[in-house]
Motif scaffolding. Structure first.
Motif, PDB file in Angstrom:
ATOM      1  N   SER A 129      16.235  -3.955   1.087  1.00  0.00           N
ATOM      2  CA  SER A 129      15.546  -3.495  -0.113  1.00  0.00           C
ATOM      3  C   SER A 129      14.902  -4.734  -0.714  1.00  0.00           C
ATOM      4  N   MET A 130      13.737  -4.540  -1.316  1.00  0.00           N
ATOM      5  CA  MET A 130      12.996  -5.666  -1.865  1.00  0.00           C
ATOM      6  C   MET A 130      12.561  -5.356  -3.280  1.00  0.00           C
ATOM      7  N   SER A 131      12.591  -6.370  -4.109  1.00  0.00           N
ATOM      8  CA  SER A 131      12.019  -6.305  -5.444  1.00  0.00           C
ATOM      9  C   SER A 131      10.769  -7.168  -5.415  1.00  0.00           C
ATOM     10  N   LEU A 132       9.659  -6.606  -5.899  1.00  0.00           N
ATOM     11  CA  LEU A 132       8.381  -7.306  -5.873  1.00  0.00           C
ATOM     12  C   LEU A 132       7.788  -7.390  -7.266  1.00  0.00           C
ATOM     13  N   VAL A 133       6.964  -8.392  -7.458  1.00  0.00           N
ATOM     14  CA  VAL A 133       6.141  -8.493  -8.664  1.00  0.00           C
ATOM     15  C   VAL A 133       4.703  -8.577  -8.172  1.00  0.00           C
ATOM     16  N   ALA A 134       3.825  -7.738  -8.742  1.00  0.00           N
ATOM     17  CA  ALA A 134       2.415  -7.717  -8.354  1.00  0.00           C
ATOM     18  C   ALA A 134       1.552  -8.014  -9.570  1.00  0.00           C
ATOM     19  N   THR A 135       0.401  -8.614  -9.309  1.00  0.00           N
ATOM     20  CA  THR A 135      -0.498  -8.962 -10.404  1.00  0.00           C
ATOM     21  C   THR A 135      -1.602  -7.943 -10.628  1.00  0.00           C
ATOM     22  N   LYS A 136      -1.864  -7.086  -9.621  1.00  0.00           N
ATOM     23  CA  LYS A 136      -2.970  -6.158  -9.744  1.00  0.00           C
ATOM     24  C   LYS A 136      -2.615  -4.828  -9.095  1.00  0.00           C
ATOM     25  N   ARG A 137      -3.118  -3.736  -9.698  1.00  0.00           N
ATOM     26  CA  ARG A 137      -2.926  -2.392  -9.164  1.00  0.00           C
ATOM     27  C   ARG A 137      -4.282  -1.711  -9.112  1.00  0.00           C
ATOM     28  N   MET A 138      -4.564  -1.091  -7.959  1.00  0.00           N
ATOM     29  CA  MET A 138      -5.842  -0.414  -7.784  1.00  0.00           C
ATOM     30  C   MET A 138      -5.568   0.937  -7.107  1.00  0.00           C
ATOM     31  N   VAL A 139      -6.250   1.977  -7.566  1.00  0.00           N
ATOM     32  CA  VAL A 139      -6.107   3.309  -6.979  1.00  0.00           C
ATOM     33  C   VAL A 139      -7.417   3.673  -6.314  1.00  0.00           C
ATOM     34  N   LEU A 140      -7.335   4.037  -5.022  1.00  0.00           N
ATOM     35  CA  LEU A 140      -8.501   4.464  -4.255  1.00  0.00           C
ATOM     36  C   LEU A 140      -8.357   5.936  -3.897  1.00  0.00           C
ATOM     37  N   ALA A 141      -9.399   6.691  -4.137  1.00  0.00           N
ATOM     38  CA  ALA A 141      -9.359   8.140  -3.811  1.00  0.00           C
ATOM     39  C   ALA A 141      -9.750   8.369  -2.377  1.00  0.00           C
ATOM     40  N   VAL A 159       0.851  -1.188   0.000  1.00  0.00           N
ATOM     41  CA  VAL A 159       0.000   0.000   0.000  1.00  0.00           C
ATOM     42  C   VAL A 159       0.884   1.235   0.000  1.00  0.00           C
ATOM     43  N   ILE A 160       0.636   2.126  -0.959  1.00  0.00           N
ATOM     44  CA  ILE A 160       1.373   3.380  -1.055  1.00  0.00           C
ATOM     45  C   ILE A 160       0.372   4.508  -0.883  1.00  0.00           C
ATOM     46  N   ALA A 161       0.528   5.253   0.224  1.00  0.00           N
ATOM     47  CA  ALA A 161      -0.383   6.360   0.518  1.00  0.00           C
ATOM     48  C   ALA A 161       0.199   7.632  -0.086  1.00  0.00           C
ATOM     49  N   LYS A 162      -0.569   8.240  -0.983  1.00  0.00           N
ATOM     50  CA  LYS A 162      -0.188   9.508  -1.594  1.00  0.00           C
ATOM     51  C   LYS A 162      -1.222  10.542  -1.175  1.00  0.00           C
ATOM     52  N   PRO A 163      -0.901  11.818  -1.296  1.00  0.00           N
ATOM     53  CA  PRO A 163      -1.903  12.830  -0.943  1.00  0.00           C
ATOM     54  C   PRO A 163      -3.187  12.631  -1.748  1.00  0.00           C
ATOM     55  N   GLY A 164      -4.284  12.345  -1.055  1.00  0.00           N
ATOM     56  CA  GLY A 164      -5.581  12.199  -1.702  1.00  0.00           C
ATOM     57  C   GLY A 164      -5.876  10.849  -2.312  1.00  0.00           C
ATOM     58  N   GLN A 165      -4.952   9.907  -2.250  1.00  0.00           N
ATOM     59  CA  GLN A 165      -5.224   8.581  -2.819  1.00  0.00           C
ATOM     60  C   GLN A 165      -4.314   7.516  -2.226  1.00  0.00           C
ATOM     61  N   ARG A 166      -4.743   6.275  -2.382  1.00  0.00           N
ATOM     62  CA  ARG A 166      -3.943   5.117  -1.975  1.00  0.00           C
ATOM     63  C   ARG A 166      -3.789   4.217  -3.195  1.00  0.00           C
ATOM     64  N   VAL A 167      -2.564   3.802  -3.463  1.00  0.00           N
ATOM     65  CA  VAL A 167      -2.298   2.861  -4.544  1.00  0.00           C
ATOM     66  C   VAL A 167      -2.039   1.513  -3.886  1.00  0.00           C
ATOM     67  N   ILE A 168      -2.811   0.511  -4.301  1.00  0.00           N
ATOM     68  CA  ILE A 168      -2.711  -0.811  -3.695  1.00  0.00           C
ATOM     69  C   ILE A 168      -2.268  -1.816  -4.752  1.00  0.00           C
TER      70      ILE A 168
END
Length: 126
Positions: A114-126, A83-92
């Protein structure tokens, strides 16, 4: 000097429980694609897009005290959420699997990874 807030918090979660935080990240979306050929044509007539994956690099990852006390090990994590919290939104980013882990520490210092990741899905929540 102008400063831009890029992230309020970068955290790794498993089943909704925050296990770790990171100082910075770098994300890259990758899409498989291939040229569509037509018989007798010299050049492709189009491009077909395929599977989409996300590669994320996390820097200065640190387990939270509670997770550390519970014996959580990054090497055993799978199917987790970033989960990455940005001003006004969260990227999951979900369906995450780690592809690389680097550890470093000075004598008597805190282990930072430090970690390298691979993700299958990206979702942005306002």
């Amino acid at each position: 000097m102008i400063e831009f807030t890029t992230s309020g918090e970068i955290s790794i979660e498993v089943n909704g429980r925050k296990l770790a935080v990171a100082q910075s990240y770098r994300a890259r979306a990758l899409r498989e694609s291939r040229a569509v050929e037509a018989f007798g044509s010299r050049e492709p007539v189009g491009v077909a897009s395929g599977r989409l994956t996300y590669q994320i690099e996390l820097a200065r990852v640190q387990l939270l005290d509670e997770a550390l006390g519970d014996g959580v090990d990054f090497h055993e994590l799978n199917g987790f959420t970033l989960v990455i919290a940005k001003p006004g939104q969260r990227v999951i980013y979900s369906g995450c699997e780690w592809s690389g882990i680097d550890e470093s520490a000075g004598l008597g210092g805190t282990v930072l990874e430090s970690m390298s990741l691979v993700a299958t899905k990206r979702m942005v929540l306002a």
